[in-house]
Design a protein around this motif. Structure first.
Motif, mmCIF file in Angstrom:
data_model
loop_
_atom_site.group_PDB
_atom_site.id
_atom_site.type_symbol
_atom_site.label_atom_id
_atom_site.label_comp_id
_atom_site.label_asym_id
_atom_site.label_seq_id
_atom_site.Cartn_x
_atom_site.Cartn_y
_atom_site.Cartn_z
ATOM 1 N N ALA A 105 1.466 12.775 4.079
ATOM 2 C CA ALA A 105 1.060 12.832 2.673
ATOM 3 C C ALA A 105 0.496 14.207 2.328
ATOM 4 O O ALA A 105 0.771 14.764 1.259
ATOM 5 C CB ALA A 105 0.030 11.743 2.390
ATOM 6 N N SER A 106 -0.270 14.760 3.234
ATOM 7 C CA SER A 106 -0.860 16.083 2.991
ATOM 8 C C SER A 106 0.208 17.160 2.963
ATOM 9 O O SER A 106 0.153 18.097 2.164
ATOM 10 C CB SER A 106 -1.898 16.388 4.073
ATOM 11 O OG SER A 106 -2.435 17.682 3.907
ATOM 12 N N ALA A 107 1.215 17.036 3.842
ATOM 13 C CA ALA A 107 2.256 18.057 3.943
ATOM 14 C C ALA A 107 3.047 18.214 2.644
ATOM 15 O O ALA A 107 3.498 19.301 2.302
ATOM 16 C CB ALA A 107 3.197 17.720 5.099
ATOM 17 N N SER A 164 0.827 -1.211 0.000
ATOM 18 C CA SER A 164 0.000 0.000 0.000
ATOM 19 C C SER A 164 0.855 1.251 0.000
ATOM 20 O O SER A 164 2.035 1.240 0.367
ATOM 21 C CB SER A 164 -0.909 0.008 1.237
ATOM 22 O OG SER A 164 -0.155 0.232 2.409
ATOM 23 N N LEU A 165 0.224 2.342 -0.419
ATOM 24 C CA LEU A 165 0.888 3.637 -0.412
ATOM 25 C C LEU A 165 1.259 4.026 1.018
ATOM 26 O O LEU A 165 2.341 4.567 1.277
ATOM 27 C CB LEU A 165 -0.038 4.681 -1.033
ATOM 28 C CG LEU A 165 0.533 6.075 -1.289
ATOM 29 C CD1 LEU A 165 1.722 6.017 -2.220
ATOM 30 C CD2 LEU A 165 -0.554 6.973 -1.878
ATOM 31 N N ALA A 166 0.363 3.737 1.945
ATOM 32 C CA ALA A 166 0.629 4.060 3.352
ATOM 33 C C ALA A 166 1.849 3.317 3.873
ATOM 34 O O ALA A 166 2.683 3.893 4.592
ATOM 35 C CB ALA A 166 -0.591 3.723 4.200
ATOM 36 N N LEU A 214 -4.966 5.839 0.624
ATOM 37 C CA LEU A 214 -3.620 5.466 1.049
ATOM 38 C C LEU A 214 -3.437 3.956 1.160
ATOM 39 O O LEU A 214 -2.305 3.476 1.238
ATOM 40 C CB LEU A 214 -3.300 6.115 2.396
ATOM 41 C CG LEU A 214 -3.017 7.621 2.359
ATOM 42 C CD1 LEU A 214 -2.951 8.184 3.762
ATOM 43 C CD2 LEU A 214 -1.714 7.900 1.617
ATOM 44 N N ASP A 215 -4.517 3.210 1.163
ATOM 45 C CA ASP A 215 -4.419 1.744 1.231
ATOM 46 C C ASP A 215 -4.313 1.102 -0.149
ATOM 47 O O ASP A 215 -4.282 -0.125 -0.263
ATOM 48 C CB ASP A 215 -5.647 1.174 1.951
ATOM 49 C CG ASP A 215 -5.668 1.558 3.421
ATOM 50 O OD1 ASP A 215 -4.572 1.658 4.014
ATOM 51 O OD2 ASP A 215 -6.772 1.774 3.964
ATOM 52 N N LEU A 231 7.335 12.333 -4.476
ATOM 53 C CA LEU A 231 6.556 12.905 -3.380
ATOM 54 C C LEU A 231 6.395 11.895 -2.239
ATOM 55 O O LEU A 231 6.404 12.270 -1.068
ATOM 56 C CB LEU A 231 5.185 13.361 -3.883
ATOM 57 C CG LEU A 231 5.167 14.600 -4.787
ATOM 58 C CD1 LEU A 231 3.745 14.891 -5.258
ATOM 59 C CD2 LEU A 231 5.743 15.813 -4.071
ATOM 60 N N VAL A 232 6.227 10.638 -2.600
ATOM 61 C CA VAL A 232 6.159 9.599 -1.570
ATOM 62 C C VAL A 232 7.477 9.559 -0.788
ATOM 63 O O VAL A 232 7.483 9.426 0.445
ATOM 64 C CB VAL A 232 5.869 8.223 -2.196
ATOM 65 C CG1 VAL A 232 5.983 7.118 -1.146
ATOM 66 C CG2 VAL A 232 4.483 8.203 -2.823
#
Length: 611
Positions: free
Chosen positions: A481-483, A460-462, A497-498, A515-516
């Protein structure tokens, strides 16, 4: 394609296993290789001594049951038949019952031995895989830069499989064969000494044949371990770069290379098999000749009243069981030589010592300010100097950009600060503590490096963002992620995010992957950030998004930025222009532009490229 390997404490050239064995040096090397493999095998079996002893006990009982059969046959012929003719069937019944009972006991012991030894072999292989994998992960970057991933894969696959073949089947056959031969030899001497001398005389040529076959097979299997590693390396490289392969129509060339490497593997196996074939054939020839001599000589001894016919019958039955195991030993010997060569390669990896060592008495920096200092540092790759007497002081919270031509030493500085390498002399310190005195876990909490290609793992992305801090909560991951500006993108994903990013983050663009990587840094909250060409592969829209994220991530942190794109340099407090490992210009971006010089020329060229 790289064609080098390593066997740890041994000289680098010796991994090939094709050195001239007639030289004193290569003989000593081969002895060292064999010693390493034996030491490794002993260390793997040591935790399972009780289970190994149980297996030995079972195989002893099994061997006794198997060799008892011909004795019951001899008893039946010499005592049972005569007694039955006189009306006494007791001895014949005893012989028949004993023969059946021995067979039943052998069946039971074989079952339990295979069960115990099978579990033992799997546990040993499990430990070996974990040990090699754990050790390889702990080795320094310098090891992985010269020892390709394909070779590590070969160590964990084909080499392990060779050892598995020995432990699961060949070891059982070997123990059974050795015990059978030893027990039968004693029984043959007990039954008739002259006939036993005939049988044992056949061992004289077998001793020399065994030594010859051993050398032939060991040499061949050392080559097979190297050859199959090259095949795996080529396959991994070809599949890993499949886009380039297809784009440049390299399929034919790759097929030719594979055919060449696979041909070398086939030739090495053929060489090893020739040794096995010669040994196996010689055993059968000696066995047949001995059987004929025993039959003729035994018949003469029966005629002259020296032995009874039951003894000769038992002798012939034992001879079949005597040379049969020797023939099996030829197959076991083949498996052993293959496994021994594999153990040599695996022990070579395990004998590798990290070039960057953990401190014996680690020191934890008293602050997390991020003060970086290069104090009279020298460094080079091999004999080529890259940094001659380099000194640099980066105050806490300062963002420093490094620019200069390829080979100027920028990436080397980043690797030294991340402690992928240690300097040849001088010291690199963080908050007043030499990096060599900081434990690796403490250093990774304080210093994080982002490279040109942000690697994403399947999952997952998270989970990929959480790589920066595995214990982070879902809320902290969302905040990270928001930042960095990932929240708009994640809102479009089916599971947010999953969502599974797929292999190597194939579901994301290059900019999104970067970005990740920044979200990882934000979540980890280090005191020092290293950016090595982190925006060089991005298009303009992606670069702008990354630039915004970069400003957020670097706020309040010390940073070392390596960049060819001067748009990234614009956020730096200080710019260092490097040339041949030296700083030739040092100042703020505006100061260096006003002064003229190399950075001013680079800046002017960048501005013209935007028009």
């Amino acid at each position: 394609m790289a064609d080098s390997d390593t066997t740890g404490l041994l000289p680098a050239r010796d991994w090939r296993g094709d050195a001239d064995e007639s030289t004193e040096d290569s003989v000593s090397v081969n002895m060292a290789l064999a010693k390493n493999s034996r030491t490794l095998l002993a260390s793997l079996l040591r935790p399972y001594k009780k289970r190994a002893l149980l297996a030995m006990l079972i195989i002893l009982v099994d061997n006794a049951a198997n060799v008892a059969g011909p004795l019951f046959v001899a008893y039946a012929l010499d005592r049972g038949v005569g007694s039955a003719q006189l009306g006494n069937w007791g001895p014949l019944v005893i012989a028949a019952g004993g023969y059946i009972g021995a067979g039943a006991l052998g069946a039971v012991t074989t079952y339990f031995f295979l069960t115990v030894s099978g579990k033992l072999s799997q546990d040993v292989l499990f430990d070996l895989r974990r040990r090699v994998f754990r050790h390889a992960q702990g080795l320094s970057i310098s090891f992985h830069e010269r020892y390709t991933s394909g070779r590590v894969i070969s160590r964990l696959t084909s080499d392990i499989e060779s050892i598995q073949a020995l432990l699961e089947t060949a070891l059982n056959d070997a123990l059974t064969a050795v015990l059978s031969v030893a027990t039968i030899a004693v029984i043959l001497v007990y039954l008739d000494v002259p006939l036993a001398l005939v049988v044992l005389a056949g061992f004289v040529p077998l001793v020399y044949l065994t030594r010859w076959a051993g050398r032939q097979q060991r040499r061949g299997y050392r080559k097979t371990r190297t050859a199959i590693a090259r095949v795996v390396v080529h396959f991994v490289e070809s599949m890993g770069s499949i886009r380039a392969v297809q784009a440049f129509r390299r399929e034919g060339r790759n097929n030719s290379i594979l055919a060449e490497e696979d041909g070398a593997y086939s030739d090495a196996n053929a060489s090893a098999f020739r040794g096995m074939a010669g040994f196996s054939g010689a055993i059968r020839l000696v066995g047949n000749i001995t059987t004929v001599i025993v039959l003729v000589f035994g018949s003469w001894r029966i005629v002259n009243g020296h032995i009874e016919i039951g003894v000769l019958a038992a002798y012939l039955l034992y001879l079949r069981r005597f040379y049969g195991p020797l023939d099996e030993l030829a197959q076991v010997f083949n498996a052993y030589q293959s496994a021994a060569a594999a153990l040599e390669k695996l022990s070579g990896v395990l004998n590798e010592e990290p070039a960057v060592r953990e401190p014996q008495h680690p020191v934890v920096p008293s602050t997390r300010a991020g003060h970086v200092m290069f104090d009279d540092v020298t460094f080079g790759y091999g004999q080529v100097p890259v940094l001659p007497r380099f000194t640099l002081d980066v105050p806490p919270g300062q963002v420093v950009a490094l620019v200069g031509a390829t080979g100027a030493g920028k990436s080397t500085l980043a690797k030294l600060l991340a402690r992928f390498y240690d300097p040849k002399s001088g010291a690199v310190s963080l908050d007043g503590v030499d990096l060599t005195s900081i434990a690796d876990t403490d250093l990774r909490e304080r210093v994080v490096m982002v490279t040109q290609e942000a690697y994403l793992f399947g999952g997952s992305l998270a989970d990929n963002i959480r790589l920066g801090r595995p214990d982070a909560s879902d809320e902290e991951v969302r905040a990270a992620a928001s930042a960095v500006g990932l929240d708009e993108f994640t809102a479009t994903l089916p599971d947010g995010l999953d969502t599974d990013v797929r292999k190597r983050g194939g579901r994301l663009s290059a900019g999104q992957r970067q970005l990740v990587a920044f979200a990882r840094v934000f979540l980890a909250s280090p005191s020092v950030v290293i950016l090595d060409e982190a925006t060089s592969s991005l298009d303009v829209p992606s670069e702008r998004a990354v630039q915004r994220a970069l400003e957020t991530v670097l706020r309040g942190r010390t940073a070392l930025i390596i960049a060819h794109r001067l748009s990234t340099v614009s956020i730096a407090d200080r710019v260092l222009v490097m040339d041949q490992g030296r700083i030739v210009e040092d100042g703020t971006p505006d100061e260096l532009v006003e002064q003229g010089g190399r950075f001013a020329d680079l800046h002017e060229g960048w501005r013209e490229s935007l028009v």
